[in-house]
Scaffold this motif. Structure first.
Motif, PDB file in Angstrom:
ATOM      1  N   THR A   3     -28.446 -26.910  29.136  1.00 17.20           N
ATOM      2  CA  THR A   3     -28.153 -26.868  27.704  1.00 17.20           C
ATOM      3  C   THR A   3     -27.952 -28.277  27.183  1.00 17.20           C
ATOM      4  O   THR A   3     -27.149 -29.047  27.720  1.00 17.20           O
ATOM      5  N   ASN A  91     -21.883 -20.678  14.208  1.00 17.73           N
ATOM      6  CA  ASN A  91     -22.864 -20.747  15.295  1.00 17.73           C
ATOM      7  C   ASN A  91     -23.788 -21.958  15.146  1.00 17.73           C
ATOM      8  O   ASN A  91     -24.959 -21.912  15.513  1.00 17.73           O
ATOM      9  N   ARG A  94     -25.997 -23.231  18.282  1.00 18.29           N
ATOM     10  CA  ARG A  94     -27.174 -22.428  18.625  1.00 18.29           C
ATOM     11  C   ARG A  94     -28.282 -22.638  17.597  1.00 18.29           C
ATOM     12  O   ARG A  94     -29.470 -22.773  17.950  1.00 18.29           O
ATOM     13  N   GLN A  98     -32.040 -24.146  18.428  1.00 15.44           N
ATOM     14  CA  GLN A  98     -33.201 -23.328  18.113  1.00 15.44           C
ATOM     15  C   GLN A  98     -34.156 -24.066  17.178  1.00 15.44           C
ATOM     16  O   GLN A  98     -35.377 -24.047  17.367  1.00 15.44           O
TER      17      GLN A  98
END
Length: 228
Positions: A3, A91, A94, A98
């Motif tokens: 990550t 969020n 994320r 993305q």
């Protein structure tokens, strides 16, 4: 797959009343590094930031200088530049990862929300978000993000006293797509509330026109801050 770490860089100057709540959403997020860059605050900004166990560094005042210093200190794969009066969506991490996985995308930002109940500011939000998508031209209060390698390749923020985000985005545009994430950050409405919506909007547009007319950035900065 590893990550990617996001380094959140927050330039501050006398933001003791806002920085604590901004940091609360960040400090418990996995794979996120937070760097507060103080430009010489005279209030409790630094002590409030340090109480949240984030890294704090000091530089001369000036948002471009502060953000470049934060980027030089950052160890993350992705850099996120966040104003001290702007809250990220829950969020955000994320959404950023993305967005940067999309083909041709080299940078991004969020849609703008303004923390005020004034009806006129809903129109400002719509216009800002329309401009951002149509012209690929988000501004700094929309939380700009990009890969650290891209940031360093284009030389970081230009050393300007104002319009550094505008010029930074102009330099990014030829490199690839600038994605606007559909969720919004929530930025303070304090400037609009202090000066009024019409006056604030007029000042902002005059600063942009002055920049294109090659008015000195130092003079533009004085105009923006009401110092003639």
């Amino acid at each position: 797959m590893k990550t990617e770490t996001i380094s959140v860089i927050i330039p501050v100057l006398n933001e003791a009343n806002t920085i604590g709540s901004i940091l609360e959403r960040l400090v418990d997020t996995d794979n996120v590094e937070v760097i507060v860059v103080d430009g010489g605050s005279q209030d409790q900004t630094v002590s409030v930031a340090r109480s949240r166990n984030v890294q704090v560094i000091s530089t001369p005042p000036g948002r471009a200088c502060q953000m470049n210093a934060g980027a030089a200190t950052a160890t993350g794969d992705i850099l996120l530049f966040l104003h001290a009066d702007t809250r990220l969506p829950a969020n955000f991490d994320r959404l950023i990862r993305q967005a940067l996985q999309e083909p041709q995308t080299i940078a991004g930002a969020f849609e703008l929300g303004i923390d005020s109940q004034q009806f006129g500011l809903r129109l400002i939000e719509r216009l800002v978000n329309w401009r951002s998508r149509l012209f690929s031209m988000p501004y700094g209060d929309q939380a700009l993000f990009l890969k650290a390698t891209v940031f360093h390749d284009i030389g970081g923020f230009p050393n300007l006293p104002i319009m550094e985000d505008f010029e930074f985005i102009r330099r990014l545009q030829p490199q690839g797509r600038i994605t606007i994430v559909s969720e919004s950050v929530l930025t303070s409405g304090r400037r609009w509330q202090r000066l009024g919506i019409l006056k604030t909007t007029l000042i902002n547009q005059l600063i942009i026109l002055g920049y294109f007319w090659r008015v000195s950035p130092d003079k533009l900065a004085r105009w923006y801050r009401g110092k003639g």
